[in-house]
Write an enzyme that holds these catalytic residues in place. Structure first.
Site, mmCIF file in Angstrom:
data_model
loop_
_atom_site.group_PDB
_atom_site.id
_atom_site.type_symbol
_atom_site.label_atom_id
_atom_site.label_comp_id
_atom_site.label_asym_id
_atom_site.label_seq_id
_atom_site.Cartn_x
_atom_site.Cartn_y
_atom_site.Cartn_z
ATOM 1 N N HIS A 179 0.882 -1.168 0.000
ATOM 2 C CA HIS A 179 0.000 0.000 0.000
ATOM 3 C C HIS A 179 0.919 1.217 0.000
ATOM 4 C CE1 HIS A 179 -2.328 -3.017 2.369
ATOM 5 N NE2 HIS A 179 -3.405 -2.456 1.861
ATOM 6 N N ASP A 225 2.400 1.992 3.351
ATOM 7 C CA ASP A 225 3.303 0.987 3.960
ATOM 8 C C ASP A 225 4.752 1.392 3.774
ATOM 9 O OD1 ASP A 225 1.050 -0.610 4.218
ATOM 10 O OD2 ASP A 225 1.536 -1.860 2.472
HETATM 11 C C1 XUL Z 1 -7.581 -6.545 4.442
HETATM 12 C C2 XUL Z 1 -6.778 -7.003 3.320
HETATM 13 C C3 XUL Z 1 -5.895 -5.995 2.695
HETATM 14 C C4 XUL Z 1 -5.786 -6.103 1.221
HETATM 15 C C5 XUL Z 1 -5.034 -4.968 0.578
HETATM 16 O O1 XUL Z 1 -8.422 -7.500 4.958
HETATM 17 O O2 XUL Z 1 -6.802 -8.156 2.974
HETATM 18 O O3 XUL Z 1 -4.673 -6.067 3.321
HETATM 19 O O4 XUL Z 1 -5.165 -7.284 0.824
HETATM 20 O O5 XUL Z 1 -5.553 -3.719 0.913
#
Ligand code: XUL
Ligand code: CO
Length: 438
Positions: free
Chosen positions: A101, A104
């Site tokens: 993300h 992150d």
């Molecule tokens: C949350 C989840 C996230 C997604 C990416 O449940 O799985 O981490 O994979 O935003």
């Protein structure tokens, strides 16, 4: 840059009799299974957030693990140390992909312009680290759920200002994904859902989400993103009801808004079970709709009703997953370990144990699923089960050319109906156990 995981060697394949906890027992990257190397069947990815950021904080207590990597948390120095740690980690495990993300990889600033500047700086550094390695980006995404501005959703927010910030984050995250050569771009629902219908215009919210996704596709294609966009279905958490409830719901949504050509599913095992489905069900529904893209490989706990994101150890589940993946002809994406160490597993060594466990679980699942396909008994049973449709009338039904009158006339001719034949579930479960355990 000095070594961070100093007590951890490069993890090697030692075979199933090995008792070395820092070795693979099943994941043998170059072993060929059904004509393809294990590493090609299983493009594993490291999830930046759990592995390099999450340090064990939960609702009842603070961090248990030290992920400062010798720096002060919340600084760019820390962000760079995480890059160093991540690359050392992936190289020691032979992992070829990472997922991230936006927030992150840097500490988010108050002002989005400064956040974006930091993102440019850190992705320059990540690119530098990628050079000379075979590590690539599997997918990128924007975190549109942590910052308080997204408390009422991102695409589904009531606030036009917040909607603009969501758009800005997606735009930047797409640019970063393209810069890092990412194969995919993920939309996990985040807070796209509702707590109560009393304050929610569901139709408007869904239209706004779709509009944002359309803008993302248009912009992504315009800057050279040729990969897949993914929806990652999840039925609940953080919101009581999430719009991307499961694969079937998400596929319907994509078709309704004309997004189905650009999107596929990113199926997460623990999200499937939260939706009251098996992991396998979600994979099958995606595959038969031509939308099986990528996997978030983890597992939940059947005793807990929330997203525990555990490292997968259940070989029965991974076998069923790999059976679906092999049948579907593989993934266009990969296997991202969206999984975290349990809070008391707080050492660097535990991070490696977790990934070794997950990689071995999927490697063994692959081996067993391939054996199940080669064995052929399950396929033969299913083909035979529907054999009565292998006739002219069956073909007419498949072509959509049959009428109710025609079929009713045949029923009338027969008078009574023949028994459709046993489903033989227990026998088939025995076949699976025979292949699994000999
Ligand atoms: C949350 C989840 C996230 C997604 C990416 O449940 O799985 O981490 O994979 O935003
Ligand atoms: Co996920």
């Amino acid at each position: 840059m000095s070594e961070i995981f100093t007590n951890i060697p490069k993890i090697q394949y030692e075979g199933k009799s090995s008792k070395n906890p820092l070795a693979f027992r099943y994941y043998d990257a170059d072993r060929v299974i059904l004509g393809k190397k294990m590493s090609e069947h299983l493009p594993f990815a490291m999830a930046w957030w759990h592995n390099l950021c999450a340090a064990g904080t939960d609702m009842f207590g603070r961090d248990t693990a030290d992920k400062s990597f010798g720096t002060e948390k919340g600084t760019m120095e820390h962000a760079k140390a995480k890059v160093d740690a991540g690359f050392e980690f992936m190289q020691k495990l032979g992992i070829k992909y990472f997922c991230f993300h936006d927030v992150d990889i840097i500490p988010e600033a108050e002002d989005i312009n400064e956040t974006n500047r930091r993102l440019d700086e850190i992705t320059d550094y990540i690119l530098e680290k990628m050079q000379g390695t075979d590590i690539k980006c599997l997918w990128g995404t924007a975190n549109m759920f942590s910052n308080p501005r997204f408390m009422n959703g991102a695409g589904s927010t009531n606030s036009l200002d917040v909607y603009c910030f969501a758009a800005a984050q997606i735009k930047k995250a797409l640019e970063l994904t393209v810069k890092l050569g990412g194969k995919g771009y993920v939309f996990w629902g985040g807070r796209e859902g509702y707590e109560t219908l009393l304050n929610t215009d569901v139709k408007l919210e869904q239209e706004h989400i779709a509009a944002l996704m359309k803008m993302a596709v248009t912009y992504g294609r315009s800057i050279g993103f040729t990969g897949d966009f993914y929806i990652e279905p999840k039925p609940k958490e953080p919101m009581k009801h999430q719009y991307d409830f499961d694969a079937a719901t998400a596929i319907g949504f994509l078709r309704q808004y004309g997004l189905d050509k650009d999107f596929k599913m990113n199926i997460e095992a623990n999200h499937a079970t939260l939706a009251g489905h098996t992991f396998r069900h979600e994979l099958r529904i995606s595959a038969i709709n031509g939308m099986l893209g990528s996997i978030d490989a983890n597992q939940g706990d059947y005793l807990l009703g929330w997203d525990t994101d555990e490292f997968p150890y259940d070989v029965y589940e991974s076998t069923m997953c790999m059976y679906e993946v092999l049948k579907a002809g593989g993934l266009t994406g990969g296997f991202n370990f969206d999984a975290k160490n349990r809070r008391p597993s707080n050492t660097y060594e535990d991070m490696f144990h977790a990934y070794i466990l997950g990689m071995d679980t999927f490697a063994l699942g692959l081996i067993k699923a391939a054996e199940m396909i080669e064995d052929g008994e399950l396929d033969a049973f299913v083909a035979n089960k529907y054999a009565s449709f292998n006739c002219e009338l069956g073909e007419k039904i498949a072509r959509g050319e049959c009428t109710l009158e025609e079929l009713a006339a045949r029923a009338a001719d027969m008078g009574t109906c023949a028994n459709p034949g046993s489903g033989r579930q227990e026998y088939l479960e025995g076949v699976v156990n025979r292949v699994m355990f000999g």
